[in-house]
Scaffold this active site. Structure first.
Site, PDB file in Angstrom:
ATOM      1  N   ASN A  60      -6.979   1.667  10.148  1.00 42.81           N
ATOM      2  CA  ASN A  60      -5.758   1.965  10.762  1.00 42.81           C
ATOM      3  C   ASN A  60      -6.079   1.749  12.244  1.00 42.81           C
ATOM      4  O   ASN A  60      -6.979   2.794  12.725  1.00 42.81           O
ATOM      5  CB  ASN A  60      -5.226   3.215  10.244  1.00 42.81           C
ATOM      6  CG  ASN A  60      -4.908   3.223   8.911  1.00 42.81           C
ATOM      7  OD1 ASN A  60      -4.975   2.274   8.231  1.00 42.81           O
ATOM      8  ND2 ASN A  60      -4.221   4.440   8.391  1.00 42.81           N
ATOM      9  N   GLU A  78      -3.164  -0.150   8.244  1.00 40.49           N
ATOM     10  CA  GLU A  78      -2.159   0.055   8.940  1.00 40.49           C
ATOM     11  C   GLU A  78      -2.185  -0.359  10.292  1.00 40.49           C
ATOM     12  O   GLU A  78      -3.283  -0.309  11.057  1.00 40.49           O
ATOM     13  CB  GLU A  78      -1.853   1.790   9.115  1.00 40.49           C
ATOM     14  CG  GLU A  78      -1.579   2.192   7.869  1.00 40.49           C
ATOM     15  CD  GLU A  78      -1.411   3.964   8.263  1.00 40.49           C
ATOM     16  OE1 GLU A  78      -1.199   4.309   9.284  1.00 40.49           O
ATOM     17  OE2 GLU A  78      -1.387   4.620   7.150  1.00 40.49           O
ATOM     18  N   TYR A 131      -3.969   1.765  16.064  1.00 43.42           N
ATOM     19  CA  TYR A 131      -2.591   1.897  16.810  1.00 43.42           C
ATOM     20  C   TYR A 131      -2.801   1.825  18.214  1.00 43.42           C
ATOM     21  O   TYR A 131      -2.223   0.955  19.021  1.00 43.42           O
ATOM     22  CB  TYR A 131      -1.951   3.223  16.590  1.00 43.42           C
ATOM     23  CG  TYR A 131      -1.279   3.367  15.217  1.00 43.42           C
ATOM     24  CD1 TYR A 131       0.017   2.643  14.857  1.00 43.42           C
ATOM     25  CD2 TYR A 131      -2.075   3.681  14.102  1.00 43.42           C
ATOM     26  CE1 TYR A 131       0.630   2.474  13.660  1.00 43.42           C
ATOM     27  CE2 TYR A 131      -1.475   3.849  12.752  1.00 43.42           C
ATOM     28  CZ  TYR A 131      -0.494   3.041  12.658  1.00 43.42           C
ATOM     29  OH  TYR A 131       0.171   3.193  11.363  1.00 43.42           O
ATOM     30  N   HIS A 188      -2.826  11.086   0.731  1.00 46.39           N
ATOM     31  CA  HIS A 188      -2.087  10.682   2.027  1.00 46.39           C
ATOM     32  C   HIS A 188      -1.402  11.959   2.505  1.00 46.39           C
ATOM     33  O   HIS A 188      -0.295  12.114   2.636  1.00 46.39           O
ATOM     34  CB  HIS A 188      -1.224   9.515   2.045  1.00 46.39           C
ATOM     35  CG  HIS A 188      -0.947   9.029   3.483  1.00 46.39           C
ATOM     36  ND1 HIS A 188      -0.896   7.619   3.764  1.00 46.39           N
ATOM     37  CD2 HIS A 188      -0.490   9.593   4.643  1.00 46.39           C
ATOM     38  CE1 HIS A 188      -0.574   7.404   4.948  1.00 46.39           C
ATOM     39  NE2 HIS A 188      -0.225   8.527   5.402  1.00 46.39           N
ATOM     40  N   GLU A 233      -7.007   8.485   6.373  1.00 45.18           N
ATOM     41  CA  GLU A 233      -7.244   9.126   7.686  1.00 45.18           C
ATOM     42  C   GLU A 233      -7.658  10.619   7.614  1.00 45.18           C
ATOM     43  O   GLU A 233      -7.153  11.505   8.147  1.00 45.18           O
ATOM     44  CB  GLU A 233      -5.961   9.065   8.744  1.00 45.18           C
ATOM     45  CG  GLU A 233      -5.526   7.707   8.705  1.00 45.18           C
ATOM     46  CD  GLU A 233      -4.481   7.426   9.748  1.00 45.18           C
ATOM     47  OE1 GLU A 233      -3.812   8.575  10.099  1.00 45.18           O
ATOM     48  OE2 GLU A 233      -3.920   6.583  10.038  1.00 45.18           O
ATOM     49  N   ARG A 258       0.824  -1.195   0.122  1.00 44.28           N
ATOM     50  CA  ARG A 258      -0.028  -0.159   0.113  1.00 44.28           C
ATOM     51  C   ARG A 258       0.838   1.314  -0.069  1.00 44.28           C
ATOM     52  O   ARG A 258       1.707   1.264   0.816  1.00 44.28           O
ATOM     53  CB  ARG A 258      -0.730   0.153   1.433  1.00 44.28           C
ATOM     54  CG  ARG A 258      -1.715   1.068   1.305  1.00 44.28           C
ATOM     55  CD  ARG A 258      -2.770   1.135   2.653  1.00 44.28           C
ATOM     56  NE  ARG A 258      -3.264   2.466   2.757  1.00 44.28           N
ATOM     57  CZ  ARG A 258      -3.171   3.219   3.686  1.00 44.28           C
ATOM     58  NH1 ARG A 258      -2.542   3.049   4.895  1.00 44.28           N
ATOM     59  NH2 ARG A 258      -3.608   4.602   3.838  1.00 44.28           N
TER      60      ARG A 258
HETATM   61  O1  IFM Z   1       2.876   7.787   9.913  1.00 41.71           O
HETATM   62  C1  IFM Z   1       1.641   7.766  10.164  1.00 41.71           C
HETATM   63  C2  IFM Z   1       0.851   7.481   8.970  1.00 41.71           C
HETATM   64  O2  IFM Z   1       1.195   8.245   7.841  1.00 41.71           O
HETATM   65  C3  IFM Z   1      -0.732   7.508   9.112  1.00 41.71           C
HETATM   66  N1  IFM Z   1      -1.050   6.657  10.321  1.00 41.71           N
HETATM   67  C4  IFM Z   1      -0.227   6.822  11.530  1.00 41.71           C
HETATM   68  C5  IFM Z   1       1.023   6.562  11.012  1.00 41.71           C
HETATM   69  C6  IFM Z   1       1.881   6.659  12.424  1.00 41.71           C
HETATM   70  O3  IFM Z   1       1.653   7.775  13.057  1.00 41.71           O
END
Ligand code: IFM
Length: 448
Positions: free
Chosen positions: A293, A352, A295, A121, A166, A77
């Site tokens: 995405n 992600e 985290y 992006h 995002e 990606r």
């Molecule tokens: O690096 C970023 C990415 O560009 C978008 N999602 C989160 C990642 C980590 O912060």
């Protein structure tokens, strides 16, 4: 140890974004983006870091594909830099920009790696920002025109398209907190968010008009919100936060409306999204997949002093990454199950997931990153749990293929499974890259 085997055909990939890896910001006719301007503004990016040379991927893409292939990665990606394709945002197309991605796509296909293209992006052409940026409605149609140019060139070979990455970040960090480009504080954030969504809908139509067989979707970042306590006030605050972060995008995309509770709340704060007739229908056109995405989660308490949405973050005891983000894999499982149950997006991909740690080259020449391996392994188990519970999750893209420009943190945060020595541009496979190679080869992860 339990072996968690993934369904046959589960897709293993890695992800990057143009501005974070390419460098060559002034080459071959590329125009200025809002991130070039932001980086050049003193005090905006840590250590004054800029998009040059980043990972010099613009020149080293062949080697980077070779590395992907060596890890067995099946998909990649990456994003297209709008200012490489249309330097002023609208109008004149730059053939050299299209040529670059054309070569990259062919290189990937030759290596047996499936391209997943993200159209946006975060690197808006500066000329469009000067004309009003995302708060201006015209930016949405400019985005659709750009999508049309790109898909007409690559759509014969690229079958997976992500319109936006995002949009929460583009709108709220770009036009409210000012932490990201274009660095606007307390601007018309709901207009920015709405026009991003409108641009998504218009671009989706452009993609399908050019190639009806494409698979098209959007990538959202999620922050599942847990209340800090069982109190009604904290629960309500967590729900507000969920509205602000998650539902503000999910509801229009999957239900064709903004969440009513948030509309009322924002109206009391003097903000209303500039919705015109037909916008919500365009935004809610069904997609082929949702990119997720993930985290970390948020733990939220009510805070009447906080102003605005009146919430505050708690920092529970636990494990944290170099971004100071809590490691909380079970929130990923719950998120996937919730998305499936409440929004039924059909196919889902993790577009992600990954973690920053302060990696260093060890005396033996390797980069040993057990924390990242543990982070990825635990999140893969969470994905597996979700699949077992019936979630149609079809693939996992680790963020990131290699260390890169982490936006306002510059090069100080390393997310890669490949280490980049920025001074020499040498790449070193971290232990996590070798771990991913094993996972992909086995189509399974060991738990415990
Ligand atoms: O690096 C970023 C990415 O560009 C978008 N999602 C989160 C990642 C980590 O912060």
């Amino acid at each position: 140890m339990t072996t968690r085997r993934f369904p046959q055909g589960f897709l293993w990939g890695s992800a990057t974004a143009a501005f974070q890896i390419e460098g060559a910001t002034r080459e071959d006719g590329r125009g200025e983006s809002i991130w070039d301007r932001f980086c050049a503004t003193p005090g905006k990016v840590l250590n004054g870091d800029t998009g040059d040379p980043a990972c010099d991927h613009y020149h080293r893409w062949r080697d980077d594909i070779t590395l992907m292939k060596s890890l067995g990665l099946q998909a990649y990606r990456f994003s297209i830099a709008w200012p490489r394709i249309i330097p002023q945002g609208r109008g004149q197309v730059n053939p050299a920009g299209l040529d670059f991605y054309d070569r990259l796509v062919d290189g990937l296909l030759d290596a047996g790696i499936r391209p997943f293209v993200t159209l946006y992006h975060w690197d808006l052409p500066q000329a469009l920002e000067d004309a009003g940026g995302w708060p201006a409605r015209d930016t949405a149609s400019a985005f659709a025109d750009y999508a049309d140019v790109v898909v007409r060139r690559l759509g014969d070979r690229v079958k997976h398209w992500i319109t936006l990455n995002e949009p929460w970040c583009s709108a709220f960090l770009g036009y409210w907190t000012g932490d990201h480009a274009p660095g606007v504080r307390e601007g018309p954030v709901l207009a920015a968010a709405h026009h991003l969504l409108l641009g998504h809908g218009l671009a989706l139509a452009a993609l399908r008009a050019a190639y009806p067989d494409v698979q098209a979707g959007i990538t959202l970042n999620f922050s599942p919100a847990d209340p800090a306590s069982d109190s009604d006030a904290d629960r309500a605050a967590a729900w507000r936060y969920d509205g602000f972060f998650n539902r503000w995008y999910l509801d229009p995309l999957y239900r064709g409306t903004y969440p009513e509770d948030m509309l009322q709340l924002y109206a009391r704060l003097g903000q209303t999204p500039p919705v015109q007739p037909d916008d919500m229908r365009i935004i809610a056109v069904p997609m082929d997949f949702l990119g997720v995405n993930y985290y970390s989660r948020a733990v939220i308490r009510d805070d009447p002093q906080a102003g605005g949405l009146r919430y505050a973050h708690e920092r529970p005891e636990g494990e944290y990454t170099h971004m100071d983000w809590e490691v909380h894999p079970d929130s990923l499982r719950r998120l996937l199950e919730r998305l499936h149950a409440e929004y039924a997006p059909g196919v889902l991909y993790i577009t992600e997931n990954g973690a920053a740690y302060p990696d260093e080259i060890a005396p033996d020449g390797g980069v040993h990153d057990p924390d990242r391996i543990r982070y990825i392994a635990r999140h893969l188990v969470a994905c597996h749990d979700a699949i077992t519970a019936g979630v149609p999750l079809r693939g996992y893209f680790v963020w990131s293929l290699m260390d890169n420009f982490e936006w306002a943190f510059g090069y100080s945060r390393r997310f890669g499974i490949i280490y980049v020595d920025y001074a020499t541009q040498r790449r070193i496979l971290k232990d996590s890259a070798l771990f991913m190679r094993q996972v992909i080869a086995a189509n399974a992860v060991e738990e415990g």
